[in-house]
Design a protein around this motif. Structure first.
Motif, PDB file in Angstrom:
ATOM      1  N   HIS A 294       0.836  -1.210   0.000  1.00 41.61           N
ATOM      2  CA  HIS A 294       0.000   0.000   0.000  1.00 41.61           C
ATOM      3  C   HIS A 294       0.867   1.255   0.000  1.00 41.61           C
ATOM      4  O   HIS A 294       0.614   2.192  -0.771  1.00 41.61           O
ATOM      5  CB  HIS A 294      -0.906  -0.001   1.241  1.00 41.61           C
TER       6      HIS A 294
ATOM      7  N   THR B 155       1.132   4.115  -2.842  1.00 40.93           N
ATOM      8  CA  THR B 155       0.800   5.495  -2.514  1.00 40.93           C
ATOM      9  C   THR B 155       1.935   6.437  -2.913  1.00 40.93           C
ATOM     10  O   THR B 155       1.705   7.514  -3.477  1.00 40.93           O
ATOM     11  CB  THR B 155       0.502   5.630  -1.011  1.00 40.93           C
TER      12      THR B 155
ATOM     13  N   GLU C 108       2.048   6.969  -6.757  1.00 37.03           N
ATOM     14  CA  GLU C 108       1.076   7.934  -7.265  1.00 37.03           C
ATOM     15  C   GLU C 108       1.399   9.350  -6.797  1.00 37.03           C
ATOM     16  O   GLU C 108       1.161  10.321  -7.522  1.00 37.03           O
ATOM     17  CB  GLU C 108      -0.334   7.517  -6.842  1.00 37.03           C
TER      18      GLU C 108
ATOM     19  N   ARG D 140      -3.906  -2.122  -8.933  1.00 35.62           N
ATOM     20  CA  ARG D 140      -4.195  -0.741  -9.372  1.00 35.62           C
ATOM     21  C   ARG D 140      -2.934  -0.084  -9.921  1.00 35.62           C
ATOM     22  O   ARG D 140      -2.970   0.568 -10.972  1.00 35.62           O
ATOM     23  CB  ARG D 140      -4.764   0.083  -8.224  1.00 35.62           C
TER      24      ARG D 140
ATOM     25  N   MET E 232      -6.822   8.752  -5.247  1.00 38.91           N
ATOM     26  CA  MET E 232      -6.999   8.192  -3.916  1.00 38.91           C
ATOM     27  C   MET E 232      -7.719   9.210  -3.035  1.00 38.91           C
ATOM     28  O   MET E 232      -7.456  10.409  -3.115  1.00 38.91           O
ATOM     29  CB  MET E 232      -5.642   7.851  -3.295  1.00 38.91           C
ATOM     30  N   LYS E 233      -8.609   8.724  -2.166  1.00 38.73           N
ATOM     31  CA  LYS E 233      -9.357   9.627  -1.305  1.00 38.73           C
ATOM     32  C   LYS E 233      -8.422  10.439  -0.429  1.00 38.73           C
ATOM     33  O   LYS E 233      -8.641  11.610  -0.167  1.00 38.73           O
ATOM     34  CB  LYS E 233     -10.345   8.832  -0.452  1.00 38.73           C
TER      35      LYS E 233
ATOM     36  N   GLN F 239      -3.973  10.449   0.897  1.00 41.32           N
ATOM     37  CA  GLN F 239      -2.664   9.813   0.834  1.00 41.32           C
ATOM     38  C   GLN F 239      -2.144   9.637   2.256  1.00 41.32           C
ATOM     39  O   GLN F 239      -1.444  10.488   2.792  1.00 41.32           O
ATOM     40  CB  GLN F 239      -1.723  10.642  -0.035  1.00 41.32           C
TER      41      GLN F 239
END
Length: 576
Positions: free
Chosen positions: A265, A269, A272, A311, A344-345, A347
């Motif tokens: 994850h 993160t 991105e 993703r 993403m909602k 970070q």
């Protein structure tokens, strides 16, 4: 007979009513409190991750340094909209004020995630206070390149921290080397002596000079409405000195427990995050050299990342399939990504941040590097065309050279690689090998390189805090995995068993669950409560508000419940 049954049914319903009512109120209470706390925490987190000097909401603790903040909507409308916001008058000359002479000033461009920006912050505040005491008209500004990415691009900021000096009446910027900066040198280059008295010219050693840029919007005079400048005027009237407290931190960083999915994850993160803030550092299309480095990096990641990072893999394939379009500019690449991948909602990184989300990007970037390095071995095991370890190392090197914007971090890594540290020139081969032993050399080389970074950062931190240098035992514990963490990784003579080390790497980044890990992206670690509260003042204050709000709701719920029960009891007494 029917009448008594109806009476009994009504009484049973009346007995059940308080229970149902209490249950509904309790569920509502839980829902409201949870939603409130989540929203407050997210708000504080996102704001805190965008600025270094405005963490307390008004910038008073960093005076005289003023963090540039976006003006409110009313100010934007008055001053010319987004164009005005992108052209603050400490960087651009207002065309409606031809006789306006800006004051001498120091401007720092930084990123909140950059470890060296964090280390430089207390030094800059100390220098700013010293300079301000000698010459109050020298202004200090700070620009977050996360909050104001476009503005930094227009200034051609290609590394952090970048410190620019502007003499009085000038928009010609001279870059100051932040690691060598001191109050006297800044005063001298701005045209003042060591006491703050004006000299004729002052010495200026030009490292980077930027031409003056005229604005083409109508602006109010300085200090009228701009939020950043309003803060400065308030603090000029009533300065609030800050006493620097010595950081109370552990000499050796402890290890965190997490699952391998959290490492994936964080790696995703940071990938991105880098697309949004670090791939493009200037306007226009991507230069050819960076295109080559970027494409090599994307094609490597497609081959070596685990399928669980679906993703990220789909996003990379989308960029490769539309690579020409992706290299036309940042806005075009963002549009390309948004076509298939909603942002993403939030970070939020899960590992090795020590409750400071600002550490997440570099931490997650190291996670990505290690996942990629172990993935190389996995890929070569199952591929008819194994990838040479030297090619992978060169691809990583070129990515860091072109797209990692922490200047000191980047230069240290490049120096280590180019000087063949840890015998990298012999261990890594340009030839495709069929030997698993040869494949493992790259993840082991990267692991040794990262351990060297850990030890170096710990030594720098202790030296900065005027503490004794690390002992042999502390250096050993600063290396991952420690003797306690993986006893089989260490031999009796304190050398490594590299086969065991690779198994540990494999379990941490590929199949292990749960495990222990240490990815120290910076040497800012585990501060005590007083120091942590200072650095995270906004999030903590919001949490306190949330707790108080929850207690109030609970008291209201208890009061209403008691009232309802008393009312029910009185009705029963009247009935019987």
């Amino acid at each position: 007979m029917p009448q008594p049954q109806e009476s009994e049914r009504t009484e049973d319903n009346n007995h059940q009513f308080p229970i149902k009512y209490l249950l509904i109120m309790w569920l509502s209470f839980i829902s409201i409190v949870s939603t409130t706390l989540i929203l407050l925490t997210r708000s504080a987190f996102s704001e805190g991750a965008r600025y270094l000097y405005n963490v307390d909401g008004d910038g008073s603790e960093s005076f005289p340094i003023v963090d540039y903040l976006p003006p409110d909507n009313e100010t934007l409308a008055e001053e010319g909209g987004d164009y005005a916001y992108m052209h603050p008058d400490f960087l651009y000359k207002p065309d409606n004020m031809p006789d306006y002479d800006p004051p001498p000033r120091v401007v720092e461009f930084y990123a909140p995630w950059c470890p060296h920006c964090k280390h430089f912050k207390p030094r800059l505040i100390e220098m700013a206070k010293e300079i301000h005491a000698k010459q109050p008209k020298i202004a200090f500004h700070a620009v977050s390149c996360v909050a104001h990415h476009k503005l930094c691009k227009t200034q051609n900021v290609d590394g952090y921290p970048t410190v620019m000096l502007y003499k009085e009446g000038s928009y010609m910027a001279v870059e100051e080397e932040f690691d060598r900066a001191n109050a006297d040198s800044i005063l001298e280059k701005l045209g003042f002596d060591s006491e703050g008295k004006q000299t004729s010219t002052g010495k200026v050693k030009s490292i980077r000079v930027k031409p003056p840029v005229k604005r083409h919007v109508t602006l109010k005079p300085k200090g009228a409405t701009n939020k950043s400048l309003r803060n400065e005027e308030v603090h000029k009237e009533k300065p609030k000195p800050v006493e620097s407290k010595p950081a109370k931190i552990a000499r050796v960083v402890p290890f965190h427990t997490h699952e391998v999915s959290d490492a994936w994850h964080d790696a995703a993160t940071s990938f991105e995050f880098s697309l949004k803030y670090n791939i493009y550092m200037s306007n226009g299309h991507m230069p050819r050299k960076q295109q080559d480095a970027f494409l090599d990096w994307l094609e490597l990641l497609v081959d070596v990342l685990p399928p669980q990072m679906n993703r990220t893999l789909d996003l990379i394939k989308h960029l490769i399939d539309n690579f020409t379009r992706a290299t036309l500019g940042l806005e075009i690449m963002n549009e390309l990504i948004r076509e298939k991948f909603p942002p993403m909602k939030e970070q939020i990184w899960k590992t090795c941040t020590y409750e400071d989300n600002d550490n997440g990007y570099t931490c997650g970037l190291w996670q990505l590097f290690h996942v990629m390095s172990v993935g190389l071995v996995e890929h070569n095991k199952h591929s008819k065309s194994p990838i040479p370890t030297r090619y992978v190392a060169e691809t990583l090197r070129n990515y860091i050279e072109n797209f990692f914007q922490c200047d000191v971090c980047r230069m240290n890594f490049l120096y280590m690689y180019d000087s063949c540290a840890f015998d990298g020139c012999h261990r890594l081969s340009n030839q495709a090998s069929t030997s698993e032993h040869d494949w493992k050399e790259f993840p082991l080389w990267l692991w040794e390189t990262h351990n060297d970074v850990n030890v170096r950062l710990m030594g720098e931190r202790l030296q900065r805090d005027n503490q004794e240098g690390p002992s042999d035992w502390e250096q050993q514990q600063a290396r991952w995995p420690s003797l306690y963490q993986c006893p089989n990784c260490w031999r009796e003579d304190h050398s490594w068993d590299q086969d065991e080390v690779f198994e540990e790497l494999h379990s941490v980044y590929w199949v292990g669950n749960p495990t222990h890990i240490k990815i120290q992206s910076t040497d800012r670690i585990l501060k005590m409560e007083d120091d942590a509260q200072q650095s995270r003042g906004a999030p903590r204050s919001w949490k306190i508000v949330g707790v108080i709000f929850s207690i109030i709701l609970l008291l209201v719920w208890v009061a209403k419940s008691k009232r309802l029960l008393k009312l029910k009891a009185s009705r029963r007494e009247k009935k019987y």
